[in-house]
Every structure is written in structure tokens, then in C-alpha cells.
Design an enzyme around this catalytic site. Structure first.
Site, PDB file in Angstrom:
ATOM      1  N   ASN A  33      -2.105   6.689  11.467  1.00  0.00           N
ATOM      2  CA  ASN A  33      -2.730   5.874  10.168  1.00  0.00           C
ATOM      3  C   ASN A  33      -3.379   6.342   8.684  1.00  0.00           C
ATOM      4  O   ASN A  33      -3.906   7.461   8.494  1.00  0.00           O
ATOM      5  CB  ASN A  33      -4.265   6.137  10.812  1.00  0.00           C
ATOM      6  N   TYR A  50       3.502  -6.900  16.823  1.00  0.00           N
ATOM      7  CA  TYR A  50       4.032  -6.047  15.799  1.00  0.00           C
ATOM      8  C   TYR A  50       4.402  -4.405  16.465  1.00  0.00           C
ATOM      9  O   TYR A  50       5.465  -4.204  15.989  1.00  0.00           O
ATOM     10  CB  TYR A  50       2.552  -6.006  14.999  1.00  0.00           C
ATOM     11  N   ARG A  87     -12.876  -2.879  20.785  1.00  0.00           N
ATOM     12  CA  ARG A  87     -12.256  -3.604  21.080  1.00  0.00           C
ATOM     13  C   ARG A  87     -10.715  -4.032  21.600  1.00  0.00           C
ATOM     14  O   ARG A  87     -10.420  -3.306  21.562  1.00  0.00           O
ATOM     15  CB  ARG A  87     -11.672  -3.816  19.049  1.00  0.00           C
ATOM     16  N   LYS A 132       8.015  -3.040  16.013  1.00  0.00           N
ATOM     17  CA  LYS A 132       8.730  -1.923  15.530  1.00  0.00           C
ATOM     18  C   LYS A 132       9.883  -0.827  16.514  1.00  0.00           C
ATOM     19  O   LYS A 132      10.628  -0.632  15.683  1.00  0.00           O
ATOM     20  CB  LYS A 132       7.731  -1.109  14.767  1.00  0.00           C
ATOM     21  N   LEU A 160       5.092  -7.481   8.336  1.00  0.00           N
ATOM     22  CA  LEU A 160       4.302  -7.677   8.226  1.00  0.00           C
ATOM     23  C   LEU A 160       3.590  -6.668   9.397  1.00  0.00           C
ATOM     24  O   LEU A 160       3.560  -6.593  10.345  1.00  0.00           O
ATOM     25  CB  LEU A 160       4.251  -8.996   9.149  1.00  0.00           C
ATOM     26  N   TYR A 164       0.994  -1.245   0.253  1.00  0.00           N
ATOM     27  CA  TYR A 164       0.151  -0.191  -0.077  1.00  0.00           C
ATOM     28  C   TYR A 164       0.965   1.352   0.492  1.00  0.00           C
ATOM     29  O   TYR A 164       1.242   2.087  -1.018  1.00  0.00           O
ATOM     30  CB  TYR A 164      -0.604  -0.165   1.240  1.00  0.00           C
ATOM     31  N   SER A 194       5.779   3.065  13.235  1.00  0.00           N
ATOM     32  CA  SER A 194       4.510   3.223  13.441  1.00  0.00           C
ATOM     33  C   SER A 194       4.052   4.598  14.762  1.00  0.00           C
ATOM     34  O   SER A 194       4.851   3.926  15.093  1.00  0.00           O
ATOM     35  CB  SER A 194       4.160   2.208  13.213  1.00  0.00           C
ATOM     36  N   ASP A 244       9.702  -7.158  -3.118  1.00  0.00           N
ATOM     37  CA  ASP A 244       7.989  -8.117  -2.474  1.00  0.00           C
ATOM     38  C   ASP A 244       8.486  -9.340  -3.081  1.00  0.00           C
ATOM     39  O   ASP A 244       8.305 -10.063  -4.096  1.00  0.00           O
ATOM     40  CB  ASP A 244       7.488  -6.962  -3.046  1.00  0.00           C
TER      41      ASP A 244
END
Ligand code: NAD
Ligand code: WQD
Length: 347
Positions: free
Chosen positions: A181, A152, A297, A156, A84, A12, A125, A32
Site C-alpha cells: 500500500n 483490476y 467494505r 495484474k 487504471l 503518483y 500489486s 501519460d
């Protein structure tokens, strides 16, 4: 003309960044393994820019042939996107996450040093800030780093630590860019994020609901301590993120720039709630989004947004596109996806 190695270039943010690099007259080489992308991205990049570039299909974390890329090409700088990024996948399979994200980074850093490449931009991130407290907001680069909320995020945090210490004993100069984001799609409407079996992000879910691929979407909680009860995030247009990478590389190439390791937040500085994001989408698309309010969540942070001043000071970068523009672009891309035959929520 400088040559930039882009890892994760079919993904992306990688694909949008390659567009900006080609349009800024850089040569590009992309690697990739298509774990979370498809080679069609490359065709769309060529369609938009009219330019082609060299591609390799490797697993950077494992494939011993990776060194071939460094032997065959004269590389001036690297942007390391390949990772990932799914938080739930990382919780389910932390070993795979660490093996992939951290081994890939170490392999790239090792070869960069071996082949005398001094300039590296690393995708970090906002998740490195962990479960931020209201007192931390807006988060700055020197805001205290709390416990990572997922493997994850930990990968980072680790990545930044590795690169800081590696840069101190080598010729490597590094920008670690902490994205907030990233959402939206290229202004042309010709490329964006492809549906993936690993994605649960808000904006694709909004657009998939609006186009009828989902009957409804859930808003995860309306009882948070925020202005309308839903979570607050700092959404940032993917092309603004892409442009920041060109600026970061250009800075690294500047002869009088000798900083070894710089962390920079890439956010708009604006906190936007889930309900505000949905309303912005409805305004821009003219389509009502069918949503229900559900439970919170697991692992969600109540609110996080950046102080983006350092990006302005060091890179001359700031977010140019607002949330309405992001939603407009996301909607155009969702329609384009249907034209391309992607009438599915996950592939
Ligand atoms: P993406 O999944 O679309 O792109 C990552 C690309 O890397 C994919 O094409 C994938 O196939 C490739 N890849 C992964 N592991 C690889 C390996 N071992 N070898 C070769 N290729 C590999 O993700 P994205 O949204 O473009 O994110 C790019 C980077 O930015 C990632 O490092 C991600 O962690 C980071 N990031 C993303 C976000 C976000 O919300 N999109 C936010 C903050 C940081
Ligand atoms: C945004 C908001 C949800 C889906 C993730 C990663 C983070 C970083 C960015 C990589 C939240 C709400 C969502 C839905 C909802 N990525 N939401 N209904 O969780 O802020 O961050 O992407 O580095 O590490 O965790 O992004 O898009 O999943 O959620 O209400 O169906 O939308 O609760 O408040 P998040 P998101």
C-alpha cells in the site's frame, strides 16, 4: 547516460520515481494521457530536481503513434506504470480496465522487443494474492495466488503471466514489482498524490478529514479478527517504492544478471491496522481525526502484509521510512495541496 521510458510518469508513483531517476543521473522520457493525473506533476518534478525531460501525451493502450516514441528515442529501459488502478471502477467497467491495462502492457512489450530494449520493470500489486487466508501471512512471492478479487487484480495477474511467457521467448528481462500500500509523499513536501475522482484510499481520506475537507471518515469495520478489530495492511512510503525502481533497473543493466523474470514484493513487512494508522497520523500532525466505525467494505481483505526478504536479497532494497514518516509526509502534502488551490476531495 541511460535513457528510461516511464509510462504513467505524471501519476503518483511515476512522478516520485522520475525524481529518483533524474537524481540518479538517468535520462527520462515520460508518456501519460492524464487520465488520472495532471501535467502539473511534471513542473513539480522540475522544481525539485532542477532537471527537465521529454514528455508525450498518448493513450498507450490505443494510440498508433506510440511507436513514434520508440523511433525518435534510443531507450535503454522501461518502467511501465500506466494502468487504471481503481478497484471499484474496474468492477463497474471491467472491459475498460482490461483494454487499458492489458493492451497497454502488450503494446509496450511488443515495441520493446521490436526496438531491442531488454529491460522492463512492471508495476504489479499485492492484489494479485487475492483473498489471502491467515495461513498465507506474511505473503511471499511464491505464496499461492488465489482468485483475483476484482478485474483490476486480475489485470495484474494477467500482466505477470503475459510478461513471464514473453520474456521466455525474447530478449526481454523483467522485474514485476508487487507493491503493497504505497502512501505518503516526497520528503520535500513539494509533490505527492493529487486528489482524483477515482481514489478511495485510506491515507488521503485521513488527511482530507483532518484538514476539514470531510466532516468525518468511516473506518470500515471493527469486528475483523485482528488485534484491534480493524483491517491490517502493509503501508509503504512512495519514495521507498520509487527507489526500488532505480535499484531494479540497475540490476537489469548489470551484465552478469541474466534472470528473465523476477517477481519481488515491495512492502515493509509490518502489518498496521486502520486504527494504528489514524493514531500515527494524529501523533505526527497534532490534529484529531473525526471518524466513525461503519460496516465492512465489500471486497476488503482482513489482513495482508509482505515478507520483503527477496527485495533485500536481490535488489538490496528495504523500506527505510516508517509509518510515522509516511503520515508526516502525507500531512505536509495535504497542506501543500491547499496552498496549490486543491481544496477539494476529488477532481
Ligand atoms: P496513478 O493513477 O497515479 O498513475 C498511473 C498513471 O498512468 C496516471 O497518470 C494515468 O493517467 C496514466 N495512464 C493510465 N492509463 C494510461 C494509458 N492507457 N496511456 C497513458 N497513460 C495512462 O497510479 P499510481 O498509484 O501511480 O500507480 C502506478 C502503477 O502502480 C499502476 O500500474 C498501479 O496499478 C500500480 N499499483 C499502484 C498501487 C497504489 O496503491 N498506488 C498499488 C499497487 C500497484
Ligand atoms: C486500506 C485500509 C480499508 C478507506 C487498495 C487496492 C489494492 C492496492 C492498494 C493497487 C482497508 C480501510 C479505507 C476508508 C477505511 N492498489 N479504509 N476507511 O483496499 O488495502 O488496497 O490499494 O494495486 O489493489 O485495493 O487500500 O487505502 O483503500 O484501504 O477504513 O475510508 O483502510 O478498509 O482496510 P486497500 P485502501
Amino acid at each position: 547516460m541511460k535513457t528510461i521510458l516511464v509510462t504513467g510518469g505524471a501519476g503518483y508513483i511515476g512522478s516520485h520515481t522520475i525524481i529518483e531517476l533524474l537524481q540518479s543521473n538517468f535520462n527520462v522520457i515520460s508518456i501519460d494521457n492524464y487520465y488520472n493525473s495532471i501535467p502539473l506533476s511534471y513542473d513539480l518534478i522540475k522544481k525539485i530536481t532542477g532537471k527537465d525531460f521529454k514528455k508525450y501525451q498518448f493513450d498507450i493502450a490505443q494510440d498508433k503513434d506510440l511507436e513514434l516514441v520508440f523511433q525518435e528515442n534510443s531507450i535503454d529501459g522501461i518502467i511501465h506504470f500506466a494502468a487504471l488502478k481503481s478497484v471499484p471502477d474496474s468492477v463497474a467497467n471491467p472491459i475498460f480496465c482490461y483494454q487499458n491495462n492489458n493492451n497497454a502492457l502488450l503494446n509496450i512489450a511488443q515495441l520493446a522487443i521490436k526496438y531491442g530494449i531488454e529491460n522492463l520493470v512492471f508495476s504489479s500489486s499485492c492484489s494479485v494474492y487475492g483473498n489471502v487466508a491467515p495461513i498465507d501471512l506474511p505473503v511471499q512471492e511464491n505464496t499461492i495466488i488465489r482468485m483475483a478479487e476484482s478485474p483490476y487484480a486480475y489485470s495484474k495477474q494477467n500482466g505477470e503471466v503475459f510478461l513471464k511467457s514473453i520474456s521466455e521467448i525474447s530478449t526481454l528481462k523483467v522485474f514485476a514489482l508487487r507493491y503493497f500500500n504505497p502512501v505518503g509523499a516526497h520528503d520535500s513536501g513539494e509533490i505527492g498524490e493529487f486528489p482524483s475522482k477515482h481514489s478511495n484510499n485510506l491515507v488521503p481520506i485521513i488527511t482530507q478529514t483532518a484538514i476539514g475537507l470531510r466532516d468525518y471518515m468511516m473506518v470500515f469495520g471493527n469486528d475483523w479478527n485482528t488485534r484491534d478489530g480493524s483491517c491490517v495492511r502493509d503501508y509503504i512510503h512512495v519514495s521507498d517504492i520509487a527507489e526500488a525502481h532505480v535499484l531494479a533497473l540497475s540490476k537489469l543493466f548489470q551484465e552478469d544478471f541474466n534472470n528473465k523474470f523476477e517477481i519481488v514484493n515491495l512492502g515493509s513487512g509490518q502489518g498496521v491496522t486502520v486504527f494504528e494508522a489514524i493514531r500515527s497520523f494524529e501523533k505526527m500532525s497534532g490534529v484529531k481525526v473525526n471518524f466513525k466505525v461503519g460496516e465492512r467494505r465489500d471486497g476488503d481483505v482482513e489482513a495482508i502484509y509482505s515478507l520483503p526478504n527477496k527485495a533485500k536479497d536481490i535488489l538490496g532494497w528495504f523500506a527505510k521510512r516508517d509509518v510515522d514518516t509516511m503520515m508526516d509526509a502525507a500531512w505536509k502534502w495535504q497542506n501543500k495541496l491547499i496552498d496549490l488551490g486543491f481544496n477539494t476531495t476529488k477532481i
